[in-house]
Design a protein around this motif. Structure first.
Motif, PDB file in Angstrom:
ATOM      1  N   THR A   1       0.855  -1.186   0.000  1.00  6.27           N
ATOM      2  CA  THR A   1       0.000   0.000   0.000  1.00  6.27           C
ATOM      3  C   THR A   1       0.896   1.243   0.000  1.00  6.27           C
ATOM      4  N   GLY A   2       0.484   2.249  -0.757  1.00 13.93           N
ATOM      5  CA  GLY A   2       1.252   3.494  -0.767  1.00 13.93           C
ATOM      6  C   GLY A   2       1.601   3.922  -2.175  1.00 13.93           C
ATOM      7  N   ARG A   3       2.612   4.801  -2.260  1.00 13.27           N
ATOM      8  CA  ARG A   3       3.003   5.317  -3.569  1.00 13.27           C
ATOM      9  C   ARG A   3       4.082   4.445  -4.209  1.00 13.27           C
ATOM     10  N   ILE A   4       3.890   4.136  -5.467  1.00 10.87           N
ATOM     11  CA  ILE A   4       4.956   3.491  -6.241  1.00 10.87           C
ATOM     12  C   ILE A   4       5.065   4.234  -7.572  1.00 10.87           C
ATOM     13  N   TYR A   5       6.202   4.046  -8.243  1.00  8.30           N
ATOM     14  CA  TYR A   5       6.366   4.662  -9.562  1.00  8.30           C
ATOM     15  C   TYR A   5       6.316   3.591 -10.641  1.00  8.30           C
ATOM     16  N   ALA A   6       5.699   3.929 -11.774  1.00  5.69           N
ATOM     17  CA  ALA A   6       5.708   3.016 -12.917  1.00  5.69           C
ATOM     18  C   ALA A   6       6.669   3.568 -13.965  1.00  5.69           C
ATOM     19  N   ALA A   7       7.567   2.714 -14.416  1.00  9.98           N
ATOM     20  CA  ALA A   7       8.515   3.122 -15.472  1.00  9.98           C
ATOM     21  C   ALA A   7       8.937   1.881 -16.234  1.00  9.98           C
ATOM     22  N   ARG A   8       9.117   2.035 -17.552  1.00 11.34           N
ATOM     23  CA  ARG A   8       9.634   0.916 -18.334  1.00 11.34           C
ATOM     24  C   ARG A   8      10.818   1.365 -19.173  1.00 11.34           C
ATOM     25  N   ASP A   9      11.099   0.684 -20.268  1.00 13.60           N
ATOM     26  CA  ASP A   9      12.367   0.869 -20.986  1.00 13.60           C
ATOM     27  C   ASP A   9      12.735   2.333 -21.244  1.00 13.60           C
ATOM     28  N   ALA A  10      11.833   3.059 -21.922  1.00 19.30           N
ATOM     29  CA  ALA A  10      12.182   4.406 -22.381  1.00 19.30           C
ATOM     30  C   ALA A  10      12.418   5.367 -21.203  1.00 19.30           C
ATOM     31  N   ALA A  11      11.593   5.250 -20.146  1.00 17.22           N
ATOM     32  CA  ALA A  11      11.765   6.128 -18.977  1.00 17.22           C
ATOM     33  C   ALA A  11      13.079   5.795 -18.258  1.00 17.22           C
ATOM     34  N   HIS A  12      13.412   4.503 -18.200  1.00 16.62           N
ATOM     35  CA  HIS A  12      14.685   4.120 -17.580  1.00 16.62           C
ATOM     36  C   HIS A  12      15.870   4.687 -18.352  1.00 16.62           C
ATOM     37  N   LYS A  13      15.759   4.639 -19.667  1.00 15.58           N
ATOM     38  CA  LYS A  13      16.859   5.163 -20.491  1.00 15.58           C
ATOM     39  C   LYS A  13      17.047   6.650 -20.209  1.00 15.58           C
TER      40      LYS A  13
ATOM     41  N   ALA B   1      -5.182  -3.798 -12.153  1.00 19.46           N
ATOM     42  CA  ALA B   1      -5.583  -2.385 -12.273  1.00 19.46           C
ATOM     43  C   ALA B   1      -6.537  -1.964 -11.157  1.00 19.46           C
ATOM     44  N   ALA B   2      -7.324  -2.911 -10.656  1.00 18.38           N
ATOM     45  CA  ALA B   2      -8.300  -2.592  -9.612  1.00 18.38           C
ATOM     46  C   ALA B   2      -7.619  -2.182  -8.302  1.00 18.38           C
ATOM     47  N   LYS B   3      -6.334  -2.500  -8.157  1.00 19.80           N
ATOM     48  CA  LYS B   3      -5.602  -2.163  -6.928  1.00 19.80           C
ATOM     49  C   LYS B   3      -4.958  -0.782  -7.003  1.00 19.80           C
ATOM     50  N   ILE B   4      -5.076  -0.157  -8.163  1.00 18.76           N
ATOM     51  CA  ILE B   4      -4.471   1.169  -8.344  1.00 18.76           C
ATOM     52  C   ILE B   4      -5.561   2.224  -8.139  1.00 18.76           C
ATOM     53  N   LYS B   5      -5.379   3.048  -7.122  1.00 12.35           N
ATOM     54  CA  LYS B   5      -6.452   3.950  -6.720  1.00 12.35           C
ATOM     55  C   LYS B   5      -6.308   5.352  -7.307  1.00 12.35           C
ATOM     56  N   LYS B   6      -5.051   5.718  -7.602  1.00 16.33           N
ATOM     57  CA  LYS B   6      -4.818   7.033  -8.205  1.00 16.33           C
ATOM     58  C   LYS B   6      -3.620   6.925  -9.120  1.00 16.33           C
ATOM     59  N   MET B   7      -3.620   7.748 -10.142  1.00 13.41           N
ATOM     60  CA  MET B   7      -2.468   7.705 -11.054  1.00 13.41           C
ATOM     61  C   MET B   7      -2.260   9.079 -11.650  1.00 13.41           C
TER      62      MET B   7
ATOM     63  N   GLY C   1       4.002   8.712 -23.714  1.00 13.06           N
ATOM     64  CA  GLY C   1       2.700   8.028 -23.760  1.00 13.06           C
ATOM     65  C   GLY C   1       2.607   6.951 -22.693  1.00 13.06           C
ATOM     66  N   ALA C   2       2.336   5.708 -23.120  1.00 13.21           N
ATOM     67  CA  ALA C   2       2.200   4.591 -22.168  1.00 13.21           C
ATOM     68  C   ALA C   2       3.523   4.289 -21.464  1.00 13.21           C
ATOM     69  N   GLU C   3       4.619   4.859 -21.968  1.00  7.35           N
ATOM     70  CA  GLU C   3       5.933   4.623 -21.348  1.00  7.35           C
ATOM     71  C   GLU C   3       6.359   5.758 -20.411  1.00  7.35           C
ATOM     72  N   ALA C   4       5.482   6.725 -20.198  1.00  8.42           N
ATOM     73  CA  ALA C   4       5.810   7.850 -19.314  1.00  8.42           C
ATOM     74  C   ALA C   4       6.083   7.353 -17.893  1.00  8.42           C
ATOM     75  N   LEU C   5       6.838   8.159 -17.133  1.00  5.05           N
ATOM     76  CA  LEU C   5       7.066   7.855 -15.711  1.00  5.05           C
ATOM     77  C   LEU C   5       5.805   8.270 -14.953  1.00  5.05           C
ATOM     78  N   ALA C   6       5.170   7.313 -14.272  1.00  4.28           N
ATOM     79  CA  ALA C   6       3.899   7.610 -13.608  1.00  4.28           C
ATOM     80  C   ALA C   6       4.000   7.391 -12.105  1.00  4.28           C
ATOM     81  N   GLU C   7       3.205   8.164 -11.375  1.00  7.18           N
ATOM     82  CA  GLU C   7       3.135   8.020  -9.919  1.00  7.18           C
ATOM     83  C   GLU C   7       1.807   7.321  -9.633  1.00  7.18           C
ATOM     84  N   LEU C   8       1.860   6.204  -8.914  1.00  7.96           N
ATOM     85  CA  LEU C   8       0.641   5.441  -8.629  1.00  7.96           C
ATOM     86  C   LEU C   8       0.432   5.363  -7.123  1.00  7.96           C
ATOM     87  N   TRP C   9      -0.824   5.392  -6.708  1.00  9.03           N
ATOM     88  CA  TRP C   9      -1.150   5.105  -5.313  1.00  9.03           C
ATOM     89  C   TRP C   9      -1.896   3.789  -5.306  1.00  9.03           C
TER      90      TRP C   9
END
Lengths: 208, 280
Positions: A43-55, A149-155, A164-172
């Motif tokens: 529970t809490g904040r996590i970040y979503a990032a994949r290839d392009a954001a890591h680069k 996806a149902a466990k993600i309350k805010k994004m 786009g879909a590869e952006a760095l995102a903040e998830l709660w």
């Protein structure tokens, strides 16, 4: 009795395993307590990032620039979602293959990243770097993106919106279900578990 | 000549990608249930339960089964007595993809150039394979292909002397090296023969065959079973966390080849193996 317990857990949506609940950001004591195979609800904040954001993040670090977000003790989820249908926080949002991030991971761990969520095994170099910086790797279920996806309350997009879909995102997230795949001691389920089932398929077929 | 409007092709492609991304085929669901009943690993059972639950949720709510709604692969068998009215056929197909990925809230994962890497924004272009066949119909088969599994695929030009054992070893070795990465349980498409590109296309085509359906030739039916046994004995299991459910099936397609060669391609797809087809 076992049946009742299973049913009870099923009703609670928990499977037959005990879950440990943790909150982000992580700390030494949380990470040290978790062992490969533990079921965990985050529970809490996590970040979503994949290839392009890591680069982009690693390129920024190489130039000596600060990152758009502070990653000390934080958790990165290797994932990129579908766009949300009206009324949803996000579209399906399951994990992507973590191995593609291996090249970037030691640099992320060196600046304090504590946890990673993805799918599939990590390289030896990553596991060694995890042991050094006391970090942990969780597995989420690949291909179960609609459930997750149902466990993600805010994004919200935190940086690199143009990706786009590869952006760095903040998830709660709330009670986001994962399995400790590789703990901070370097024990990995991808090494320990498959061995136990080698040649069992044929044995089972012969019994049937 | 039978005239077919390009709008009908666009509409069909759109509908097929919508269905494929939302609804897991019955044959795959049945195989998942069959292996769930057999699986020895508790973790494996827990994962298979969630995979099945996810597919049910996606179908009921009309959500994509997986966020990787893939790159669009389309096989078109075009009857030579068909005349297409309106747009260019390739554009009609891409228009269908564009519409489906917009209206369906699917992820746009396609980039304009493998090295310059700018998102095209509408998931086009599709990878389209055309075949001219007899008749006055168009058979359209679509597959939104996820790349977690596509990345684990491989091709090898074996020597004739490598023979059957060589083929078996290469297929099993490819799955073994893929390990936890392609989201097991997987389905394995194997293309044997032809030239290099022909073998690769056959391996993709093989993934369209229904799980549990038998190969039309007994020799290859036996080979499929041998490969499935060898693969599931690896112990990789659901998500690579151990178990007997590594693959739900192995499908083989073959084609004549040159007497100096033995091309073999292995195309892997994850458990969210999405494909639909229609004849217009």
């Amino acid at each position: 009795m076992q049946f009742c317990f299973t049913v009870l857990c099923k009703l609670l949506g928990m499977g037959i395993f005990m879950y440990k609940k943790i909150s982000t950001p992580l700390s030494d004591s949380i990470v040290e307590e978790l062992q490969a195979g533990d079921r965990v609800l985050i529970t809490g904040r996590i970040y979503a990032a994949r290839d392009a954001a890591h680069k982009r993040m690693c390129d920024a670090l190489a130039r000596g620039e600060a990152l758009p977000v502070e990653l000390t003790d934080e958790v990165i989820y290797y994932a990129g979602p579908c766009p949300p249908k009206p009324g949803y926080v996000t579209g399906p949002f399951g994990p992507t293959t973590s191995g593609r991030m291996d090249r970037y991971t030691p640099a992320m761990l060196a600046i304090g990243l504590r946890g990673m969520i993805g799918k599939g095994e990590r390289s030896k170099e990553v596991v060694e770097a995890m042991k050094k910086s006391k970090a942990i790797y969780f597995a989420a279920i690949g291909g179960a993106g609609a459930l997750i996806a149902a466990k993600i309350k805010k994004m919200k997009v935190a940086a690199y919106e143009d990706l786009g879909a590869e952006a760095l995102a903040e998830l709660w997230v709330e009670d986001f279900p994962v399995i400790v795949a590789t703990d901070c001691y370097g024990v990995s389920l991808y090494e320990t578990e498959p061995k136990k089932y080698k040649d069992k398929y044929t044995e089972l077929q012969n019994l049937r | 000549m039978r005239e077919i409007c390009c709008e009908l092709i666009t509409e069909t492609v759109n509908k097929l990608f919508m269905e494929a991304n939302y609804h897991l085929s019955e044959d795959i669901r049945n195989k998942l249930l069959e292996y769930r009943a057999m699986e020895l690993s508790e973790t494996g059972c827990e994962i298979l339960d969630q995979i099945i639950e996810n597919a049910e949720l996606a179908s009921v709510k009309e959500l994509p089964i997986c966020q990787d709604t893939g790159m669009c692969v389309v096989f078109i068998e075009l009857g030579q007595e068909v005349s297409i009215i309106g747009d260019h056929l390739t554009e009609a197909v891409n228009k269908g993809v564009r519409q489906a990925y917009d209206e369906g809230y699917f992820r746009k994962s396609v980039i304009n150039d493998p090295l310059k890497r700018i998102n095209t924004g509408d998931n086009t272009p599709a990878v389209i394979h055309y075949d001219i066949v007899a008749g006055d119909k168009i058979h359209i088969k679509v597959m939104p292909k996820g790349f977690g599994s596509e990345n684990m695929s491989a091709i090898k030009m074996l020597k004739p002397a490598d023979g059957l054992e060589g083929v078996i070893d290469f297929v099993v070795d490819t799955v073994s090296r893929a390990g936890s990465n392609p989201c097991p349980p997987i389905i394995v498409g194997v293309g044997i023969g032809g030239t290099m590109e022909k073998a690769a296309i056959l391996s993709k085509k093989a993934l369209f065959r229904k799980l549990g359906s038998k190969h039309k030739e007994e020799f290859y039916e036996v080979l499929e079973k041998t490969l499935l046994d060898r693969i599931n004995n690896l112990g990789i299991g659901p998500q690579g966390l151990g178990g007997i459910t590594t693959a739900l099936g192995v499908n083989i397609e073959v084609f004549p080849t040159h007497f100096a060669g033995l091309p073999v391609a292995v195309n892997i797809t994850c458990h969210a193996s999405r494909h639909k087809e229609a004849i217009i």
